[in-house]
Design a protein around this motif. Structure first.
Motif, PDB file in Angstrom:
ATOM      1  N   THR A 261       1.544   4.148   1.668  1.00 19.66           N
ATOM      2  CA  THR A 261       2.031   5.079   3.241  1.00 19.66           C
ATOM      3  C   THR A 261       2.421   5.970   3.542  1.00 19.66           C
ATOM      4  O   THR A 261       2.674   6.388   5.159  1.00 19.66           O
ATOM      5  CB  THR A 261       2.002   3.912   4.129  1.00 19.66           C
TER       6      THR A 261
ATOM      7  N   ILE B 143      -1.815   9.415   2.011  1.00 18.51           N
ATOM      8  CA  ILE B 143      -3.237   8.477   2.691  1.00 18.51           C
ATOM      9  C   ILE B 143      -4.499   9.470   2.933  1.00 18.51           C
ATOM     10  O   ILE B 143      -5.254   9.645   2.940  1.00 18.51           O
ATOM     11  CB  ILE B 143      -2.483   7.827   4.318  1.00 18.51           C
TER      12      ILE B 143
ATOM     13  N   ASP C 152       0.876  -0.735  -0.241  1.00 22.18           N
ATOM     14  CA  ASP C 152      -0.068  -0.028   0.482  1.00 22.18           C
ATOM     15  C   ASP C 152       0.813   0.960   0.181  1.00 22.18           C
ATOM     16  O   ASP C 152       2.042   1.207   0.439  1.00 22.18           O
ATOM     17  CB  ASP C 152      -1.026  -0.021   0.665  1.00 22.18           C
TER      18      ASP C 152
END
Length: 314
Positions: free
Chosen positions: A270, A275, A268
């Motif tokens: 990060t 985010i 993902d």
């Protein structure tokens, strides 16, 4: 970097280039994720990657089997030839096997993230850097090359998606990044590109679901998978292709195991700023298409409609 307009096709004797973007207009093809490049999909973003360690296994394993088969069937004719074939095969396959093993111990590359609400793309780069690129500036093209030999005509091709660094002060070696998908070019490249274009321009429901990166983990999965294929192919072809060829020629179980090992779950993004960037926005804050793209899409849709309408010969 100058790119021909979307919808342009350049043909030569042994090559063909199809340009899909900038100004991502419809290609006329249905989106299809034939290579499992979609890692995540939700209402806000779509994660795309060309990383596939399972594909590497399925490319190399048949070559290993060919060398082993030739060596086996020549062992009684000439043991020296049989041994030399094994040595030659080992030399040919060693670099690929080395890089495959090396890839198992390296971190999985981060995906490229398409944010449909902001109409932007996050492109991860080295050393924790990332670019935020306007969606309408993304370039996409399919390139296809053919060669002719005694074995016949061979065609290879790529879908190439390009991103320009938005930083005007960037160094020359950090101005451009391309994501290449080895799909053979042509209509397959169009279908893959449509996964991204349809998601961004139409919505999440228009794009295929994310790949089942945890698939292949049990015998139950293989039984269900083969049962599903048998509905369209019949059990004889399914057992021959998915069973015999899939297991012994392409070693699909090993490919799926390694793929699951590296991509379940997929990596993902990060970065704290990303985010936040990936969170949903109120509909009134969603970015809109540019007037140029709006006009280009309307024109292209009219062309596609005209192509599908029957010609009146009366």
């Amino acid at each position: 970097m100058s790119t021909p307009p979307a919808g342009t096709t350049k043909k030569r004797l042994f090559s063909r280039n199809d340009y899909f973007a900038p100004l991502p207009i419809p290609t006329g093809r249905k989106p299809s994720d034939v290579l499992n490049i979609i890692w995540r999909k939700n209402e806000v973003f779509l994660d795309i990657s060309n990383y596939s360690i399972g594909s590497a296994v399925m490319v190399m394993w048949p070559m290993v089997m060919v060398f082993l088969a030739i060596s086996y069937f020549t062992r009684n004719l000439n043991s020296d030839i049989s041994q030399n074939i094994l040595i030659f095969g080992s030399i040919i396959m060693a670099p690929g096997v080395f890089f495959l093993i090396l890839g198992l111990f390296r971190e999985t590359p981060l995906p490229v993230r398409f944010n449909r609400q902001r109409r932007e793309v996050c492109v991860p780069r080295a050393d924790g850097e990332y670019w935020i690129v306007p969606w309408e500036s993304v370039t996409a093209a399919a390139t296809q090359h053919s060669s002719v030999s005694q074995a016949g005509r061979t065609t290879m091709g790529l879908l190439i998606i390009g991103f320009e660094n938005p930083d005007p002060q960037a160094k020359d070696d950090n101005n451009h990044f391309s994501l290449g998908v080895n799909c053979g070019g042509g209509t397959t490249a169009m279908a893959l590109w449509e996964c991204m274009r349809s998601y961004m321009e139409i919505g999440p429901d228009a794009a295929p679901e994310a790949a089942a990166l945890n698939a292949g983990g049990s015998l139950r999965y293989y039984i269900d998978y083969m049962s599903d294929k048998a509905k369209t192919r019949g059990w004889i072809l399914t057992l021959l292709w998915e069973g015999v060829l899939g297991v012994f020629i392409f070693n699909a179980p090993l490919a799926q195991y390694l793929q699951r090992k590296k991509l379940n779950p997929p990596p993902d993004l990060t970065y704290p700023a990303i985010i936040e960037w990936s969170k949903p926005l109120p509909p009134e804050q969603w970015a809109k298409r540019s007037p140029e793209l709006e006009a280009a899409i309307a024109k292209r849709e009219a062309e596609l409609t005209a192509q599908t309408q029957p010609t009146d010969n009366t």
